[in-house]
Design an enzyme around this catalytic site. Structure first.
Site, PDB file in Angstrom:
ATOM      1  N   TRP A 141      33.519  26.878 -32.000  1.00 13.67           N
ATOM      2  CA  TRP A 141      32.706  27.420 -33.094  1.00 13.67           C
ATOM      3  C   TRP A 141      32.910  26.661 -34.396  1.00 13.67           C
ATOM      4  O   TRP A 141      32.005  26.592 -35.221  1.00 13.67           O
ATOM      5  CB  TRP A 141      32.944  28.919 -33.273  1.00 13.67           C
ATOM      6  CG  TRP A 141      32.411  29.705 -32.117  1.00 13.67           C
ATOM      7  CD1 TRP A 141      33.127  30.485 -31.256  1.00 13.67           C
ATOM      8  CD2 TRP A 141      31.035  29.778 -31.670  1.00 13.67           C
ATOM      9  NE1 TRP A 141      32.294  31.022 -30.313  1.00 13.67           N
ATOM     10  CE2 TRP A 141      31.019  30.614 -30.540  1.00 13.67           C
ATOM     11  CE3 TRP A 141      29.843  29.210 -32.118  1.00 13.67           C
ATOM     12  CZ2 TRP A 141      29.835  30.902 -29.842  1.00 13.67           C
ATOM     13  CZ3 TRP A 141      28.674  29.495 -31.426  1.00 13.67           C
ATOM     14  CH2 TRP A 141      28.678  30.335 -30.309  1.00 13.67           C
ATOM     15  N   ASP A 201      34.529  32.602 -40.691  1.00 15.68           N
ATOM     16  CA  ASP A 201      33.689  33.091 -39.600  1.00 15.68           C
ATOM     17  C   ASP A 201      34.510  34.153 -38.867  1.00 15.68           C
ATOM     18  O   ASP A 201      35.439  33.830 -38.136  1.00 15.68           O
ATOM     19  CB  ASP A 201      33.340  31.916 -38.670  1.00 15.68           C
ATOM     20  CG  ASP A 201      32.544  32.348 -37.449  1.00 15.68           C
ATOM     21  OD1 ASP A 201      32.273  33.559 -37.301  1.00 15.68           O
ATOM     22  OD2 ASP A 201      32.188  31.460 -36.644  1.00 15.68           O
ATOM     23  N   LYS A 242      29.678  41.452 -31.634  1.00 18.61           N
ATOM     24  CA  LYS A 242      30.965  41.521 -30.950  1.00 18.61           C
ATOM     25  C   LYS A 242      31.750  42.756 -31.349  1.00 18.61           C
ATOM     26  O   LYS A 242      32.250  43.460 -30.503  1.00 18.61           O
ATOM     27  CB  LYS A 242      31.760  40.246 -31.206  1.00 18.61           C
ATOM     28  CG  LYS A 242      31.228  39.105 -30.334  1.00 18.61           C
ATOM     29  CD  LYS A 242      31.293  37.750 -30.943  1.00 18.61           C
ATOM     30  CE  LYS A 242      30.554  36.748 -30.066  1.00 18.61           C
ATOM     31  NZ  LYS A 242      30.197  35.537 -30.783  1.00 18.61           N
TER      32      LYS A 242
HETATM   33  C1  LIG Z   1      29.655  34.387 -31.092  1.00 16.70           C
HETATM   34  C2  LIG Z   1      30.172  33.568 -32.194  1.00 16.70           C
HETATM   35  C3  LIG Z   1      29.329  32.791 -33.003  1.00 16.70           C
HETATM   36  C4  LIG Z   1      27.838  32.671 -32.746  1.00 16.70           C
HETATM   37  O1  LIG Z   1      27.195  33.829 -33.092  1.00 16.70           O
HETATM   38  P1  LIG Z   1      25.597  33.942 -33.002  1.00 16.70           P
HETATM   39  O2  LIG Z   1      25.376  35.269 -33.643  1.00 16.70           O
HETATM   40  O3  LIG Z   1      25.242  33.896 -31.553  1.00 16.70           O
HETATM   41  O4  LIG Z   1      25.004  32.823 -33.755  1.00 16.70           O
HETATM   42  C5  LIG Z   1      29.887  32.098 -34.046  1.00 16.70           C
HETATM   43  N1  LIG Z   1      31.205  32.140 -34.295  1.00 16.70           N
HETATM   44  C6  LIG Z   1      32.045  32.880 -33.530  1.00 16.70           C
HETATM   45  C7  LIG Z   1      33.498  32.904 -33.858  1.00 16.70           C
HETATM   46  C8  LIG Z   1      31.559  33.599 -32.465  1.00 16.70           C
HETATM   47  O5  LIG Z   1      32.399  34.327 -31.714  1.00 16.70           O
END
Ligand SMILES: *Cc1c(COP(=O)(O)O)cnc(C)c1O
Length: 363
Positions: free
Chosen positions: A103, A173, A197
């Site tokens: 990521w 993030d 999530k």
């Molecule tokens: C799932 C995830 C993403 C991507 O998220 P989207 O909403 O599908 O763009 C980015 N960073 C992390 C740490 C993730 O777990």
């Protein structure tokens, strides 16, 4: 008897059952409005109430200071990989990244399209099996900001504490561990997370940011990609993901009813310890990351030194036993149990019982 399974998917992921039940109860007629939240104008007083409640719930659960904006955007965490540098980059002042997995790789790719990027540390040489140690991190005091991924969903590492960036804004993030533990928001310039999530359904991206940082964006930034637009319009510049925002509000009510983020963290720790304890108990299972960096959200493990046949069998038999989503990410293989906030201890206990039985039969 419920016909629900235990869902260990990395995302979209398990939701708290009381939240789903309440959404079901309010589905056709939200609080005597005679309609579903899905059918409401985003300009109606009912929806404005929902938006305000959700923001209040988030501010309370996360302890968000008043000089921070709470935004409900779209485009996923992935759009934030572009939006953050488009808004926060100061020309001539490279963006520092702590590179810890797939990521941050994606974030780096997008940063490079609009800004200068510099690695403050990287554990790529170790295949991201651990996080950088404090003495390996070299921040540039003149950086526009520092990008960090608090929990590396794919590799299964999680920062237990955050590095001190001095006066440089820290951008995190937190897609896969937001609200899984208390975090001091004032230490961050900006936090973003896809909802799917830990806090709601797919389709909403939460951004929590120090308002003054929005002033950095050049005038040429497209309107929809400018934080200032969404701050000024309270996330109502265009039609926001209304139903998802409502669901996040219900999740905030659930967190409060469970005793707040402190209680959630205790439960997450108990779940993680139970699962890692089982992995470490014998040589049959092995954790894939260094112990001090293990994630409490995404638990990656292998069977008998990466026996792919056995791992396939494990995932298949687990699925048949009502334990779903345990196959590792396609880029790393192995097995992964995602045990987000909404996964009950009972689910992890059931998994652990299954693991012991599987080992007895195949070890
Ligand atoms: C799932 C995830 C993403 C991507 O998220 P989207 O909403 O599908 O763009 C980015 N960073 C992390 C740490 C993730 O777990």
């Amino acid at each position: 008897m419920s016909d629900r399974i235990f869902n260990f998917s990395a995302g979209p992921a398990v939701m708290p059952e009381p939240v789903l039940e309440r959404a079901r109860d309010e589905m056709l007629n939200f609080q005597d409005s005679g309609m579903s939240v899905m059918e409401m104008s985003h300009r109606s007083p009912e929806f404005e109430g929902i938006l305000a409640r959700t923001e209040r719930g988030l501010r309370q659960a996360m302890g968000i200071p008043d000089d921070y904006a709470v935004l409900f955007l779209q485009g996923g965490a992935s759009l934030q990989f572009s939006m953050v540098p488009m808004n926060l980059y100061l020309p001539g002042r490279p963006i520092d990244v702590l590179h810890t997995g797939a990521w941050t790789e994606k974030a780096i790719e997008e940063i490079k399209k609009v800004a200068e990027c510099r690695l403050a540390a990287s554990t790529e040489a170790e295949k991201f099996r651990r996080l950088p140690r404090p003495d390996e991190i070299e921040f540039n005091p003149d950086a526009s900001y520092v990008h960090i991924c608090s929990n590396n969903t794919i590799f299964g590492t999680q920062w237990r504490s955050f590095p001190d960036t001095g006066g440089v804004p820290l951008v995190a993030d937190m897609s896969s561990d937001i609200l899984s533990r208390p975090v001091d928001v004032s230490k961050f310039g900006l936090i973003f997370a896809g909802a799917q999530k830990n806090i709601g359904p797919a389709g909403v991206t939460l951004v929590v940011m120090r308002k003054e940082l929005a002033e950095r964006a050049p005038a040429s930034t497209p309107t929809m990609l400018k934080y200032a637009t969404h701050i000024k319009n309270n996330s109502l510049y265009n039609t926001p993901p209304t139903f998802g925002i409502y669901m996040i509000g219900l999740v905030m009510d659930w967190i409060e009813a469970e005793g707040g983020v402190v209680a959630i963290e205790e439960r997450n720790e108990a779940k993680a310890k139970l699962l890692y304890g089982t992995i470490d108990a014998t040589g049959f299972y092995t954790g894939t990351v260094e112990k001090q960096d293990r994630s409490y959200m995404n638990v990656n493990f292998r069977i008998q030194g990466s026996n792919e046949e056995l791992e396939k069998k494990f995932a298949k038999e687990a699925e048949a036993a009502g334990l779903s989503g345990l196959k590792g990410h396609r880029s790393v293989g192995g097995l992964r149990a995602s045990i987000y906030n909404a996964m009950p201890l009972e689910g992890v206990q059931t998994l652990v019982d299954f693991m012991r039985e599987f080992e007895r039969k195949n070890g």
